[in-house]
Enzyme design. Structure first.
Site, short mmCIF file in Angstrom:
data_model
loop_
_atom_site.label_atom_id
_atom_site.label_comp_id
_atom_site.label_asym_id
_atom_site.label_seq_id
_atom_site.Cartn_x
_atom_site.Cartn_y
_atom_site.Cartn_z
N LYS A 204 0.58 -0.97 -0.02
CA LYS A 204 0.05 0.44 -0.06
C LYS A 204 1.25 1.09 0.07
O LYS A 204 1.80 1.15 0.75
CB LYS A 204 -0.56 -0.06 1.17
CG LYS A 204 -2.03 -1.00 1.05
CD LYS A 204 -3.03 -1.03 -0.38
CE LYS A 204 -4.10 -1.65 -0.08
NZ LYS A 204 -4.76 -2.20 0.91
N ARG A 238 -4.21 -10.02 4.62
CA ARG A 238 -4.36 -10.31 3.13
C ARG A 238 -2.51 -9.87 2.60
O ARG A 238 -2.47 -8.45 2.83
CB ARG A 238 -5.71 -9.29 2.63
CG ARG A 238 -5.86 -9.25 1.61
CD ARG A 238 -6.59 -8.53 0.80
NE ARG A 238 -6.97 -8.54 -0.01
CZ ARG A 238 -6.50 -7.62 -1.27
NH1 ARG A 238 -5.96 -6.56 -1.29
NH2 ARG A 238 -7.41 -7.73 -2.93
#
Length: 256
Positions: A204, A238
């Site tokens: 991210k 995840r």
């Protein structure tokens, strides 16, 4: 939870696994590396990604779910979609979990469909429309805001008949770098301890951009953050890099 993107345009692995052969090979690698859940994504939700209809998602998935279930019956499969129709298709193909990034906000039939399938449902915190999904919002208190959202949405889900709920605070979706780092530090307060917490911080931008790195060069930093959230009660991670995360999990479990 290992990520299997069937997309040509995902931000860090677009186009790598969008043929049946390459997707099956990647699913096998994820499982060998230690994944217990494979999260299948037919549509990229990165900023400026191509928008697909449910019909296009279903066409892109094809027989992939049933093929993976047949080849790897031990694997749990979650389907990353915000469409009720795609969920119905996935349910008939054998999915085990619904992973809806929209919290039921982009398709009003989603909660009802989730209840009909009786599958576990991942509820993510996100802005209220597809168009505003990535608009940065500066919250007065990010953890309080996320918990208010979780409180409202879990009440709705339980009333509809969804019994098995997993919470995802929505890293990478419409939040400032500062708020996301605050959420990392306050993971233990998210979700009131009532429901399992899923954390998805793999590759991210709130991690790699401040460091001036690329999404593929932050594995070490990501694993340190994974350890931080595990210590605060996160139950599912995840990730793209399963082997490295599995090693962090082993370290964490040895310390317990």
């Amino acid at each position: 939870m290992g990520i299997l993107n069937l997309t040509p345009d995902s931000f860090s692995d677009g186009g790598k696994f969008n043929s049946e052969k390459s997707a099956l090979e990647h699913a096998e690698k994820l499982l060998k590396d230690g994944a217990e859940i494979i999260d299948i994504g037919p549509q990229s939700t990165r900023p400026n990604a191509e928008f697909l209809s449910s019909k296009e998602e279903i066409e892109r998935i094809g027989s992939m779910i049933s093929r993976i279930k047949k080849e790897f019956p031990q694997a749990l499969i979650s389907l990353d979609t915000f469409y009720a129709e795609t969920v119905k298709f996935g349910f008939n193909e054998g999915i085990d979990i619904i992973n809806d990034i929209s919290g039921g906000q982009y398709d009003h039939k989603m909660f009802e469909t989730a209840a009909e399938t009786k599958l576990p449902y991942i509820l993510m915190h996100v802005n209220p429309s597809y168009e505003t999904m990535h608009d940065k919002v500066k919250f007065e208190d990010i953890s309080l805001q996320v918990n208010r959202y979780f409180s409202k949405k879990t009440t709705e889900l339980l009333e509809k008949g969804v019994k098995d709920i997993i919470l995802d605070p929505g890293f990478g979706f419409g939040k400032t770098v500062e708020d996301q780092m605050k959420m990392i530090g306050e993971t233990g307060y998210l979700g009131f301890g009532k429901f399992p917490l899923l954390i998805g911080i793999s590759r991210k931008s709130f991690i790699y951009k401040p460091l001036g790195k690329s999404p593929l060069d932050i594995n070490e930093e990501t694993q340190k953050l994974h350890l931080t959230v595990l210590e605060q009660g996160a139950r599912i991670l995840r990730v793209h890099d399963v082997a490295e995360t599995a090693e962090i999990l082993r370290q964490f479990l040895r310390k317990k």
